[in-house]
Design a protein around this motif. Structure first.
Motif, PDB file in Angstrom:
ATOM      1  N   UNK A 113      -4.512  -1.648 -15.915  1.00 26.28           N
ATOM      2  CA  UNK A 113      -3.760  -0.464 -16.317  1.00 26.28           C
ATOM      3  C   UNK A 113      -3.116   0.261 -15.144  1.00 26.28           C
ATOM      4  N   UNK A 114      -3.406  -0.178 -13.927  1.00 26.52           N
ATOM      5  CA  UNK A 114      -2.828   0.476 -12.746  1.00 26.52           C
ATOM      6  C   UNK A 114      -1.324   0.237 -12.697  1.00 26.52           C
ATOM      7  N   UNK A 115      -0.586   1.265 -12.282  1.00 33.25           N
ATOM      8  CA  UNK A 115       0.843   1.100 -12.002  1.00 33.25           C
ATOM      9  C   UNK A 115       0.974   1.027 -10.493  1.00 33.25           C
ATOM     10  N   UNK A 116       1.599  -0.026 -10.029  1.00 35.79           N
ATOM     11  CA  UNK A 116       1.658  -0.313  -8.595  1.00 35.79           C
ATOM     12  C   UNK A 116       3.092  -0.224  -8.123  1.00 35.79           C
ATOM     13  N   UNK A 117       3.320   0.655  -7.167  1.00 33.93           N
ATOM     14  CA  UNK A 117       4.671   0.867  -6.657  1.00 33.93           C
ATOM     15  C   UNK A 117       4.945  -0.071  -5.497  1.00 33.93           C
ATOM     16  N   UNK A 118       6.139  -0.642  -5.533  1.00 34.67           N
ATOM     17  CA  UNK A 118       6.533  -1.611  -4.514  1.00 34.67           C
ATOM     18  C   UNK A 118       7.938  -1.293  -4.042  1.00 34.67           C
ATOM     19  N   UNK A 119       8.130  -1.284  -2.729  1.00 38.16           N
ATOM     20  CA  UNK A 119       9.476  -1.273  -2.169  1.00 38.16           C
ATOM     21  C   UNK A 119       9.758  -2.688  -1.695  1.00 38.16           C
ATOM     22  N   UNK A 120      10.777  -3.301  -2.290  1.00 38.75           N
ATOM     23  CA  UNK A 120      11.069  -4.708  -2.028  1.00 38.75           C
ATOM     24  C   UNK A 120      12.218  -4.865  -1.044  1.00 38.75           C
ATOM     25  N   UNK A 133      14.620  -7.981  -0.302  1.00 41.62           N
ATOM     26  CA  UNK A 133      15.009  -9.378  -0.506  1.00 41.62           C
ATOM     27  C   UNK A 133      15.695  -9.946   0.741  1.00 41.62           C
ATOM     28  N   UNK A 134      15.872 -11.248   0.753  1.00 41.32           N
ATOM     29  CA  UNK A 134      16.559 -11.931   1.861  1.00 41.32           C
ATOM     30  C   UNK A 134      15.999 -11.580   3.231  1.00 41.32           C
ATOM     31  N   UNK A 135      14.690 -11.381   3.288  1.00 43.88           N
ATOM     32  CA  UNK A 135      14.056 -11.084   4.574  1.00 43.88           C
ATOM     33  C   UNK A 135      13.918 -12.380   5.373  1.00 43.88           C
ATOM     34  N   UNK A 136      13.968 -12.266   6.686  1.00 40.65           N
ATOM     35  CA  UNK A 136      13.770 -13.464   7.505  1.00 40.65           C
ATOM     36  C   UNK A 136      12.321 -13.924   7.417  1.00 40.65           C
ATOM     37  N   UNK A 137      11.414 -12.946   7.430  1.00 39.91           N
ATOM     38  CA  UNK A 137       9.979 -13.242   7.351  1.00 39.91           C
ATOM     39  C   UNK A 137       9.404 -12.599   6.099  1.00 39.91           C
ATOM     40  N   UNK A 138       8.758 -13.365   5.228  1.00 36.49           N
ATOM     41  CA  UNK A 138       8.089 -12.728   4.100  1.00 36.49           C
ATOM     42  C   UNK A 138       6.863 -11.974   4.590  1.00 36.49           C
ATOM     43  N   UNK A 139       6.482 -10.935   3.880  1.00 39.43           N
ATOM     44  CA  UNK A 139       5.291 -10.198   4.278  1.00 39.43           C
ATOM     45  C   UNK A 139       4.939  -9.107   3.288  1.00 39.43           C
ATOM     46  N   UNK A 140       3.680  -8.676   3.353  1.00 35.17           N
ATOM     47  CA  UNK A 140       3.187  -7.619   2.481  1.00 35.17           C
ATOM     48  C   UNK A 140       2.442  -6.611   3.344  1.00 35.17           C
ATOM     49  N   UNK A 141       2.812  -5.337   3.216  1.00 28.26           N
ATOM     50  CA  UNK A 141       2.022  -4.274   3.834  1.00 28.26           C
ATOM     51  C   UNK A 141       1.758  -3.233   2.764  1.00 28.26           C
ATOM     52  N   UNK A 142       0.782  -2.366   3.030  1.00 28.71           N
ATOM     53  CA  UNK A 142       0.457  -1.323   2.066  1.00 28.71           C
ATOM     54  C   UNK A 142       0.388   0.010   2.789  1.00 28.71           C
ATOM     55  N   UNK A 143       1.066   1.022   2.234  1.00 32.18           N
ATOM     56  CA  UNK A 143       1.056   2.366   2.798  1.00 32.18           C
ATOM     57  C   UNK A 143       0.621   3.333   1.696  1.00 32.18           C
ATOM     58  N   UNK A 144       0.567   4.610   2.010  1.00 26.27           N
ATOM     59  CA  UNK A 144       0.209   5.611   1.004  1.00 26.27           C
ATOM     60  C   UNK A 144       1.204   5.606  -0.150  1.00 26.27           C
ATOM     61  N   UNK A 180       2.648   3.002  -1.391  1.00 21.97           N
ATOM     62  CA  UNK A 180       2.538   1.774  -2.176  1.00 21.97           C
ATOM     63  C   UNK A 180       2.760   0.566  -1.287  1.00 21.97           C
ATOM     64  N   UNK A 181       3.097  -0.534  -1.925  1.00 21.17           N
ATOM     65  CA  UNK A 181       3.308  -1.768  -1.180  1.00 21.17           C
ATOM     66  C   UNK A 181       4.736  -1.865  -0.666  1.00 21.17           C
TER      67      UNK A 181
END
Length: 85
Positions: A14-21, A23-34, A36-37
């Motif tokens: 049921x969590x709503x998860x906010x993401x700033x995406x 696209x077309x990044x040279x390096x894929x990656x995931x970080x998490x801040x206050x 969201x992702x």
């Protein structure tokens, strides 16, 4: 690569998860801040390919099946919200 389920403590049903995406990044990656992702994917934004790649990366980060994530807001925007079912 990033550990699968690195952010599994955020995987509440049921969590709503906010993401700033990015696209077309040279390096894929995931970080998490206050806020969201922040998820960078190499896929372009066209035809939902970036959305699919972002959902895959988010599912991996949360340690859940991609099928449990629904994009509820931001299909054509950089700022997206996914719901975890």
């Amino acid at each position: 690569g990033m550990t699968k389920g690195a952010w599994s403590h955020l995987a509440q049903p049921g969590a709503e998860i906010r993401v700033r995406a990015t696209p077309r990044a040279r390096q894929p990656g995931v970080t998490h801040t206050e806020e969201g992702f922040r998820i960078s994917v190499t896929a372009p934004a066209d035809e939902g390919r970036a959305n699919a790649a972002v959902a895959e990366a988010l599912a991996h980060a949360l340690g859940v099946a991609k099928s449990r994530l629904t994009l509820v807001r931001g299909a054509t925007a950089r700022d997206k919200t996914f719901r975890l079912d």
